[in-house]
Motif scaffolding. Structure first.
Motif, mmCIF file in Angstrom:
data_model
loop_
_atom_site.group_PDB
_atom_site.id
_atom_site.type_symbol
_atom_site.label_atom_id
_atom_site.label_comp_id
_atom_site.label_asym_id
_atom_site.label_seq_id
_atom_site.Cartn_x
_atom_site.Cartn_y
_atom_site.Cartn_z
ATOM 1 N N CYS A 1 0.766 -1.127 0.045
ATOM 2 C CA CYS A 1 -0.045 -0.139 -0.048
ATOM 3 C C CYS A 1 0.934 1.272 -0.080
ATOM 4 O O CYS A 1 1.813 1.311 0.741
ATOM 5 C CB CYS A 1 -0.989 0.126 1.372
ATOM 6 S SG CYS A 1 -2.520 -1.217 0.993
ATOM 7 N N ALA A 2 0.540 2.201 -0.872
ATOM 8 C CA ALA A 2 1.208 3.400 -0.886
ATOM 9 C C ALA A 2 0.958 4.350 0.486
ATOM 10 O O ALA A 2 -0.353 4.297 0.876
ATOM 11 C CB ALA A 2 1.081 4.351 -2.143
ATOM 12 N N PRO A 3 1.906 4.970 0.660
ATOM 13 C CA PRO A 3 1.648 5.922 2.067
ATOM 14 C C PRO A 3 0.296 6.948 1.798
ATOM 15 O O PRO A 3 -0.150 7.196 2.812
ATOM 16 C CB PRO A 3 2.946 6.803 2.340
ATOM 17 C CG PRO A 3 3.937 5.985 1.478
ATOM 18 C CD PRO A 3 3.387 5.215 0.294
ATOM 19 N N ASP A 4 0.163 7.245 0.607
ATOM 20 C CA ASP A 4 -1.039 8.304 0.536
ATOM 21 C C ASP A 4 -2.110 7.852 -0.237
ATOM 22 O O ASP A 4 -3.028 8.404 -0.617
ATOM 23 C CB ASP A 4 -0.398 9.466 -0.450
ATOM 24 C CG ASP A 4 0.640 10.231 0.044
ATOM 25 O OD1 ASP A 4 0.719 10.345 1.482
ATOM 26 O OD2 ASP A 4 1.609 10.716 -0.632
ATOM 27 N N GLY A 5 -2.589 6.339 -0.076
ATOM 28 C CA GLY A 5 -3.370 5.524 -0.438
ATOM 29 C C GLY A 5 -3.132 5.156 -1.649
ATOM 30 O O GLY A 5 -2.165 5.177 -2.598
ATOM 31 N N THR B 1 2.926 4.125 -8.701
ATOM 32 C CA THR B 1 1.664 4.372 -7.622
ATOM 33 C C THR B 1 0.556 4.015 -8.514
ATOM 34 O O THR B 1 0.443 4.681 -9.710
ATOM 35 C CB THR B 1 1.500 5.389 -6.788
ATOM 36 O OG1 THR B 1 1.767 6.691 -7.828
ATOM 37 C CG2 THR B 1 2.821 5.623 -5.974
ATOM 38 N N ASP C 1 -3.929 3.956 -8.201
ATOM 39 C CA ASP C 1 -5.462 4.223 -7.508
ATOM 40 C C ASP C 1 -6.347 3.165 -7.972
ATOM 41 O O ASP C 1 -6.301 2.553 -9.147
ATOM 42 C CB ASP C 1 -5.951 5.235 -7.645
ATOM 43 C CG ASP C 1 -5.263 6.491 -6.704
ATOM 44 O OD1 ASP C 1 -4.388 5.927 -5.710
ATOM 45 O OD2 ASP C 1 -5.424 7.808 -7.116
ATOM 46 N N GLN D 1 -0.991 6.238 -11.484
ATOM 47 C CA GLN D 1 -1.024 7.776 -11.224
ATOM 48 C C GLN D 1 0.437 8.290 -11.329
ATOM 49 O O GLN D 1 0.723 9.113 -12.106
ATOM 50 C CB GLN D 1 -1.199 7.860 -9.653
ATOM 51 C CG GLN D 1 -2.746 7.327 -9.344
ATOM 52 C CD GLN D 1 -3.956 8.185 -10.247
ATOM 53 O OE1 GLN D 1 -3.801 9.510 -10.154
ATOM 54 N NE2 GLN D 1 -4.796 7.134 -10.782
ATOM 55 N N LYS D 2 1.440 7.771 -10.724
ATOM 56 C CA LYS D 2 2.788 8.335 -10.676
ATOM 57 C C LYS D 2 3.725 7.350 -10.746
ATOM 58 O O LYS D 2 3.776 6.149 -10.436
ATOM 59 C CB LYS D 2 3.248 9.307 -9.444
ATOM 60 C CG LYS D 2 2.233 10.488 -9.167
ATOM 61 C CD LYS D 2 2.584 10.859 -7.947
ATOM 62 C CE LYS D 2 1.550 12.231 -7.599
ATOM 63 N NZ LYS D 2 2.040 12.868 -6.244
ATOM 64 N N CYS E 1 -0.405 -2.529 4.889
ATOM 65 C CA CYS E 1 -1.841 -2.105 4.742
ATOM 66 C C CYS E 1 -2.829 -2.349 6.074
ATOM 67 O O CYS E 1 -2.487 -3.378 6.611
ATOM 68 C CB CYS E 1 -2.467 -2.922 3.477
ATOM 69 S SG CYS E 1 -1.783 -3.051 2.091
#
Length: 220
Positions: free
Chosen positions: A158-162, A182, A184, A193-194, A219
């Motif tokens: 899981c990415a730190p910002d969601g 990353t 979503d 996303q990035k 997560c």
């Protein structure tokens, strides 16, 4: 989102695989041990299991089910293939990957000499769906690698910002080129996303937290 208590629950659609009902009704086809988790987000745990039908057609050999007292949500592991290096898929873990009510299901899908592969299953209304997004650098759609050797290192968490972060590191001269992407969620799909690239020595790979937590270990 949580279901509206004033609305009648949606009827489950007909399974895409003709053998699904028979397989889920045969305890001898359960692969590995089940686990208790709230998958549909109603606050009540279900029994989460993986089932394997050695006589099933391609795309209909393996299923995941979350069985409650009154209802069962289930679906096929569409991208499971026997050539991925495991005799059958098994349950790896459950984790809150998408940040919505209910846990997601992580399934052991394949393995090689140094890299393991998992699939991810999410609840989509009255069914379970495997995330089948084709992610760059992965073995096949819906197959997420973790681990590796000096030749390559993979991670997913899981990415730190969601959302989800997928990382792959390859040797590049005297350092490693680490590509971190990353995503979503959009239902049962991952939307990129990035993408960032860094170059670090092997001994500093653990500066990227996903390498210490794969698969989906951070997560909550």
């Amino acid at each position: 989102a949580e279901p509206d208590a004033t609305e009648a629950p949606a009827a489950a659609p007909e399974p895409a695989c003709d053998n699904q009902e028979a397989v889920l009704g045969d305890p001898s086809l359960r692969a590995g041990s089940p686990e208790e988790a709230d998958v549909d987000g109603d606050g009540t745990p279900e029994t989460v299991s993986v089932y394997y039908d050695p006589e099933g057609q391609v795309g209909c050999e393996a299923f995941v089910a979350a069985e409650g007292d009154e209802t069962t949500v289930a679906g096929a592991l569409e991208t499971w293939r026997g050539e991925f290096g495991l005799p059958m898929p098994t349950l790896h873990s459950v984790a809150d990957v998408d940040g919505e009510p209910g846990d997601e299901i992580v399934v052991n899908m394949g393995g090689g000499a140094s890299t393991q592969f998992v699939g991810l299953v999410v609840a989509d209304g009255a069914v379970l769906r495997q995330v089948t997004t084709a992610v760059p650098g992965q073995a096949a759609p819906g197959m997420f690698g973790f681990g590796g050797s000096v030749g390559h290192l993979d991670a997913i968490d899981c990415a730190p910002d969601g959302g989800v972060i997928v990382s792959s590191a390859l040797p590049d001269d005297e350092v490693y080129r680490v590509e971190r992407t990353t995503f979503d969620f959009s239902g049962a799909e991952l939307i990129q996303q990035k993408r960032k690239v860094a170059r670090v020595p092997l001994e500093k790979i653990d500066r990227f937290p996903e390498y210490g937590a794969s698969p989906f270990g951070s997560c909550r």
